[in-house]
Scaffold this active site. Structure first.
Site, PDB file in Angstrom:
ATOM      1  N   ASP A 205       0.827  -1.204   0.000  1.00  0.00           N
ATOM      2  CA  ASP A 205       0.000   0.000   0.000  1.00  0.00           C
ATOM      3  C   ASP A 205       0.861   1.255   0.000  1.00  0.00           C
ATOM      4  OD1 ASP A 205      -2.690   1.277   0.412  1.00  0.00           O
ATOM      5  OD2 ASP A 205      -1.713   1.980   2.243  1.00  0.00           O
TER       6      ASP A 205
ATOM      7  N   GLU B 251       0.959  -0.629  -5.171  1.00  0.00           N
ATOM      8  CA  GLU B 251      -0.022   0.427  -5.397  1.00  0.00           C
ATOM      9  C   GLU B 251       0.779   1.717  -5.499  1.00  0.00           C
ATOM     10  OE1 GLU B 251      -3.489   3.158  -3.507  1.00  0.00           O
ATOM     11  OE2 GLU B 251      -1.747   2.447  -2.403  1.00  0.00           O
TER      12      GLU B 251
END
Length: 748
Positions: free
Chosen positions: A428, A481
């Site tokens: 993330d 990401e």
């Protein structure tokens, strides 16, 4: 009163006898430090110590009213300890140093236990060296709370890294949360504190009580705990570390091929606490067993190859969806224990479904019981707020330049991949890691040593992460990401890339959603939003995501982004998903989008499953299921996903009609033709170039009645004519359904 043994003036408290043997006594400073709970080296004064006259045993047990010493082998009473100097300090001279245990009399009963201070050094020198170097790959089995047997005594070994603490103790109900009872031994120079507490076991609730670098008390959860209490409770729990019996050997052996760039990957992204609940919106969340029974068959039936879970690492605030975790080694107790999670992964693998976990090495929350200022210093985080604090998220930033922190996070990643057989980690907020000025104004960030904005420590960490995963978790992959144009995210580390297997294509998501949200009347002006993503589609190995971030925080559900009346909205949604599934890149869809859910996603309630009672919502679900199977069964849709030879524009410039057409190619040269009409007006006798003469078979039509469409467009075989067009050797004519996508392949 004169203490004849010591020859000093003292005032004895009731029940405290003068020590007849001077060797039993401690220095006033040691005795006071024990009493205050500030003694930094308890093993120097407690336990069994030999001298020229034999053996001296001391135990500090505040609140005890008596202590007996018994032989461990024969259970015979060896002696009783005498309380000396200060309340709770007991001592006696023993005739020999054979193994023993204590019978402790408390006001409310008796306790029998071995003496924690009778055990020698616990962690090996190699463990300590690797921890200090940041290269220990098995921290989850080294630090934290480890049930084990030492010298045939069952108990739990506790170990925690806190180099700047003045004292660390293990506390829990077993010692009435009294930090004076179980102070730990500090192992220099690693800064690791350790203690073996006999007769504890799995299920024991505990924390660490620290006297920090400034002398202030802190009560902390275990950074390497393998289990934790369910929030809002904050303590750690000793986990049952009995190995889980896996049944997925075949899956693990083949998962590398399954996750290769030329294989189909369609990912169903799930927030486990809100996919479904017992009793509806306000019911109890599903356990891992419930999810294995319900979610796994659903994902299998829908044809997804992978299931991606929003972070399931323990996190204090449910509203963070797991993206502010404190338990980097701990599956959240919200769903059950760690064996339940292992069984869930095993069930996924039996159903031939890969498991991806969202993992957060970028930042952590400021909760007092967590990593924040763990030992009174910026231990896990950067010290300066310009480096160490995220203003947007109110979180601390890991100091990845510190070897121990670098190693802590690498070990966490490997723990999920190896211990729980997870197939992939989706990292993330990579962009926030790469740039020192991420979301900061001028003057609010500190340049790197070269004066640049790149976070060199984070870059080194991400490259190292991807190298280590490749070496130590064969077949597993790591997905980024990453929302910027950072070059070489999926390029090998050896070629100066970051080394990720795949990268989320945030640009594709932004541009195509912008286009499909525009009223078809004006789409001709935004035509480039559908064609530009193909300019860079092969610069990285991409995942095309429609993620949770696009259906929350006021952005509305996916179908609510669609313009027009209800019929047009559903047709738009079907067409958009069809475009997504037929363009280059792996696929990711957040739960609920396949239901055409009207309400924006909320983590507090389950998905709107009742919508499936309406045919148009069931139609969208049918479409997603069929797209998954089409994508899996046709090599042209996945084999050359990352190669320019796998995609050819046929029509990319018809902005007036908002028509797009392209060819997808398999490795052996078999084509599929995809045609999208993104206006609500049918296009009749629309001629398109194709590479081959002969019969072309209609294999898919998003406007089919089974999906809730109007059943317009050819439904069977179309003959291509010897009429070159669009740079192709032949051409055919089609009726293009309104807001529809058709897929054609060569006939047999």
């Amino acid at each position: 009163m004169t203490d004849t043994a010591a020859g000093t003036q003292s005032t004895r408290q009731p029940g405290i006898r003068p020590a007849q043997d001077p060797a039993l006594r401690l220095s006033p400073d040691d005795a006071e430090a024990l009493c205050r709970g500030t003694h930094a080296n308890p093993f120097a004064v407690l336990g069994l110590h030999g001298d020229e006259n034999g053996w001296v045993l001391r135990a500090f047990l505040p609140g005890a009213i008596g202590v007996d010493v018994l032989d461990r082998d024969g259970d015979e009473l060896r002696c009783s300890l005498t309380q000396i100097q200060v309340p709770g300090l007991f001592a006696a001279r023993l005739p020999h140093g054979a193994p023993y245990y204590l019978r402790i009399r408390w006001v409310d009963g008796e306790q029998e236990t071995e003496d924690p201070y009778a055990f020698g050094l616990l962690l090996g020198e190699m463990d300590l060296y690797l921890i200090g170097e940041g290269t220990h790959r098995h921290l989850g089995h080294c630090l934290g709370a480890q049930p084990m047997s030492i010298d045939s005594v069952e108990g739990v070994r506790f170990a925690v890294w806190a180099p700047n603490a003045r004292r660390v103790s293990v506390v829990g109900e077993f010692n009435r949360w009294d930090g004076r009872r179980h102070p730990m031994r500090l192992r220099h120079p690693a800064g690791v504190w350790e203690l073996f507490i006999p007769r504890l076991g799995p299920g024991t609730v505990y924390k660490y009580e620290l006297i920090d670098a400034q002398g202030a008390p802190r009560l902390k959860a275990d950074p390497v705990a393998l289990a934790a209490q369910t929030p809002p409770r904050t303590a750690s729990v000793v986990a049952d570390t009995t190995p889980f019996e896996w049944s997925d050997e075949g899956w693990l052996a083949g998962r590398g091929k399954r996750q290769a760039p030329d294989r189909p990957m369609t990912i169903y992204e799930v927030h486990a606490a809100s996919w479904r609940k017992h009793g509806g919106d306000n019911g109890e969340i599903y356990s891992w067993q419930d999810l294995a029974d319900q979610l796994v068959p659903y994902v299998k039936e829908m044809g997804f190859t992978h299931l991606e879970l929003l972070p399931i690492m323990e996190h204090p605030f449910g509203g963070s969806w797991g993206y502010q975790p404190l338990g980097q080694f701990t599956p959240s107790g919200r769903f059950g224990d760690s064996k339940g999670f292992a069984a869930f992964v095993d069930a996924c693998h039996r159903a031939e479904i890969g498991v991806i976990l969202d993992w957060v090495p970028a930042h952590f929350p400021t909760d007092e019981h967590g990593l924040a200022r763990f030992d009174g210093t910026a231990l896990y985080e950067y010290a300066h707020p310009f480096e160490g604090f995220h203003q947007d998220w109110n979180t601390y930033i890991y100091n990845l330049g510190r070897r121990e922190v670098h190693g802590f996070l690498l070990a966490s990643a490997l723990h999920w991949l190896r211990h729980f057989h997870v197939d992939a980690l989706r990292v993330d907020a990579v962009a926030s890691m790469l740039y020192r000025d991420y979301s900061r104004q001028p003057g609010e960030w500190i340049p790197n040593k070269h004066g640049g904005r790149e976070n060199l420590e984070a870059i080194d960490f991400l490259r190292h992460l991807n190298q280590v995963v490749k070496e130590e978790a064969p077949g597993a992959v790591v997905i980024a990401e990453e929302s910027t144009a950072w070059p070489g995210v999926t390029k090998p580390v050896e070629e100066d890339g970051l080394g990720f297997a795949y990268k989320w294509n945030m640009g594709w998501m932004h541009d195509t959603l912008s286009y499909i949200s525009t009223d078809p009347l004006y789409r001709s002006h935004d035509h480039h939003n559908m064609t530009f993503p193909l300019v860079y589609a092969f610069s990285e190995r991409f995942v095309l995501p429609i993620s949770h971030d696009e259906v929350v925080h006021g952005k509305g559900s996916l179908i609510n982004k669609m313009p027009g009346n209800d019929w047009e909205r559903f047709a738009n949604l079907r067409a958009y998903l069809s475009v997504m599934w037929t363009q280059p890149g792996k696929k990711l869809l957040f739960m609920g989008c396949e239901l055409a859910q009207w309400r924006e996603w909320s983590h507090d309630r389950e998905l709107d499953w009742f919508l499936l009672e309406e045919p148009r919502h069931q139609g969208v679900l049918n479409l997603v299921r069929d797209l998954n199977r089409l994508y899996r069964d046709h090599p042209a849709l996945h084999e050359l996903d990352t190669e320019p030879t796998g995609f050819t524009w046929v029509v990319g410039d018809d902005s007036a009609n908002s028509v797009f057409a392209w060819l997808r190619w398999s490795r052996d040269g078999q084509p599929l033709l995809v045609v999208a009409n993104l206006t609500p007006v049918p296009r009749y006798q629309y001629r398109l170039g194709v590479p081959y003469l002969g019969e072309w078979q209609m294999t898919f039509n998003s406007d089919a009645g089974c999906y809730g469409g109007s059943n317009q467009g050819e439904s069977e075989v179309i003959n291509a004519e010897d009429q070159p067009l669009h740079g192709q050797a032949a051409s055919l004519t089609l009726t293009l359904p309104p807001l529809g996508v058709q897929i054609l392949g060569l006939g047999n």
